[in-house]
Design a protein around this motif. Structure first.
Motif, PDB file in Angstrom:
ATOM      1  N   GLY A 103       4.302   1.297   8.986  1.00 35.87           N
ATOM      2  CA  GLY A 103       4.272   1.248  10.533  1.00 35.87           C
ATOM      3  C   GLY A 103       3.310   1.802  11.558  1.00 35.87           C
ATOM      4  O   GLY A 103       3.056   1.157  12.246  1.00 35.87           O
ATOM      5  N   GLU A 104       3.287   3.156  10.619  1.00 38.46           N
ATOM      6  CA  GLU A 104       1.942   3.715  11.755  1.00 38.46           C
ATOM      7  C   GLU A 104       0.566   2.541  11.928  1.00 38.46           C
ATOM      8  O   GLU A 104      -0.142   2.752  12.880  1.00 38.46           O
ATOM      9  CB  GLU A 104       1.947   5.491  11.032  1.00 38.46           C
ATOM     10  N   ALA A 105       0.362   2.534  10.620  1.00 38.31           N
ATOM     11  CA  ALA A 105      -0.680   1.708  10.329  1.00 38.31           C
ATOM     12  C   ALA A 105      -1.114   0.278  10.983  1.00 38.31           C
ATOM     13  O   ALA A 105      -1.621   0.066  11.954  1.00 38.31           O
ATOM     14  CB  ALA A 105      -1.187   0.633   8.996  1.00 38.31           C
ATOM     15  N   ARG A 106       0.938  -0.288  11.251  1.00 35.09           N
ATOM     16  CA  ARG A 106       0.554  -0.928  12.214  1.00 35.09           C
ATOM     17  C   ARG A 106       0.365  -0.747  14.256  1.00 35.09           C
ATOM     18  O   ARG A 106      -0.789  -1.587  14.251  1.00 35.09           O
ATOM     19  CB  ARG A 106       1.579  -1.901  12.237  1.00 35.09           C
ATOM     20  N   ASN A 107       1.199  -0.164  14.198  1.00 35.02           N
ATOM     21  CA  ASN A 107       1.246   0.553  15.255  1.00 35.02           C
ATOM     22  C   ASN A 107      -0.874   0.720  16.148  1.00 35.02           C
ATOM     23  O   ASN A 107      -0.925   0.684  16.836  1.00 35.02           O
ATOM     24  CB  ASN A 107       1.756   1.913  15.815  1.00 35.02           C
ATOM     25  N   ASP A 110      -2.249  -1.676  16.173  1.00 33.98           N
ATOM     26  CA  ASP A 110      -2.227  -3.233  17.192  1.00 33.98           C
ATOM     27  C   ASP A 110      -2.572  -1.968  18.931  1.00 33.98           C
ATOM     28  O   ASP A 110      -3.163  -2.164  19.173  1.00 33.98           O
ATOM     29  CB  ASP A 110      -0.545  -2.755  17.698  1.00 33.98           C
ATOM     30  N   ASP A 111      -2.694  -0.591  18.419  1.00 35.91           N
ATOM     31  CA  ASP A 111      -3.826   0.059  19.095  1.00 35.91           C
ATOM     32  C   ASP A 111      -4.921  -0.447  19.405  1.00 35.91           C
ATOM     33  O   ASP A 111      -5.629  -0.834  20.760  1.00 35.91           O
ATOM     34  CB  ASP A 111      -3.218   1.738  19.038  1.00 35.91           C
ATOM     35  N   SER A 117      -9.483  -5.839  23.269  1.00 31.93           N
ATOM     36  CA  SER A 117      -8.997  -6.383  24.479  1.00 31.93           C
ATOM     37  C   SER A 117      -9.331  -6.054  25.228  1.00 31.93           C
ATOM     38  O   SER A 117     -10.289  -5.649  26.151  1.00 31.93           O
ATOM     39  CB  SER A 117      -7.335  -6.308  23.771  1.00 31.93           C
ATOM     40  N   SER A 118      -8.641  -4.466  25.638  1.00 33.09           N
ATOM     41  CA  SER A 118      -9.561  -3.480  27.306  1.00 33.09           C
ATOM     42  C   SER A 118     -10.443  -3.942  27.347  1.00 33.09           C
ATOM     43  O   SER A 118     -11.052  -4.058  28.815  1.00 33.09           O
ATOM     44  CB  SER A 118      -8.629  -2.448  27.672  1.00 33.09           C
TER      45      SER A 118
END
Length: 172
Positions: A103-107, A110-111, A117-118
């Motif tokens: 889950g941390e890796a996915r977060n 995503d970050d 993207s930014s």
């Protein structure tokens, strides 16, 4: 030759004449034979009694040994159950930790994607403000091993290498 004084007859008795008197035992001999038979039977009974008692003691000793072995095996089985429960709990904890880390890796992923993207959006916005700029590297290869920055002295763009990307597999 037997004398029978009551009758006044002295001479051989009819039993003596036919030879049977010698085969008949007197009462003393019969008593001794009965005593010997009783003693032999008593000795056999005692031997049987002690043999059974010895066998019973041996069986009790063997039963005690078996009980101790069974108790030891039961203790070993409980220890193995406890080790299995600990291993199962550790495996469950590892699964929970793995799920948490995933889950941390996915977060983090995503970050990172959000940051990319930014950065692309800012680069696009910068191109709209300055259409003559040649800064297309952020749009084309987001995972490139270089970053572009401005040189403070002359305003030219210069390529700056990311040191984390330059390390080889042996240096990590």
């Amino acid at each position: 030759m037997a004398i029978v004084p009551a009758l006044g007859f002295t001479g051989p008795t009819p039993l003596d004449t036919i030879g049977m008197r010698s085969n008949i035992m007197d009462s003393g001999q019969l008593v001794w034979i009965i005593v010997v038979v009783v003693v032999v039977l008593a000795l056999l009974g005692l031997a049987l009694f002690f043999a059974q008692r010895r066998k019973r003691e041996k069986d009790l000793e063997q039963a005690q040994t078996l009980r101790e072995a069974a108790a030891e095996e039961e203790l070993d089985a409980r220890e193995k159950d406890a080790r299995a429960a600990r291993a199962d709990a550790e495996a469950q904890q590892a699964r929970v930790d793995a799920d948490r880390l995933q889950g941390e890796a996915r977060n983090l992923s995503d970050d990172a994607e959000s940051a990319r993207s930014s950065a692309r959006e800012r680069a696009r916005h910068a191109r709209t403000l300055d259409p003559d700029s040649d800064d297309r590297s952020l749009d084309q290869d987001p995972d490139a091993g270089t970053n572009r920055g401005l040189d403070a002295d002359d305003g030219r763009q210069e390529q700056v290498r990311d040191p984390r990307r330059d390390e080889g597999p042996a240096e990590r």
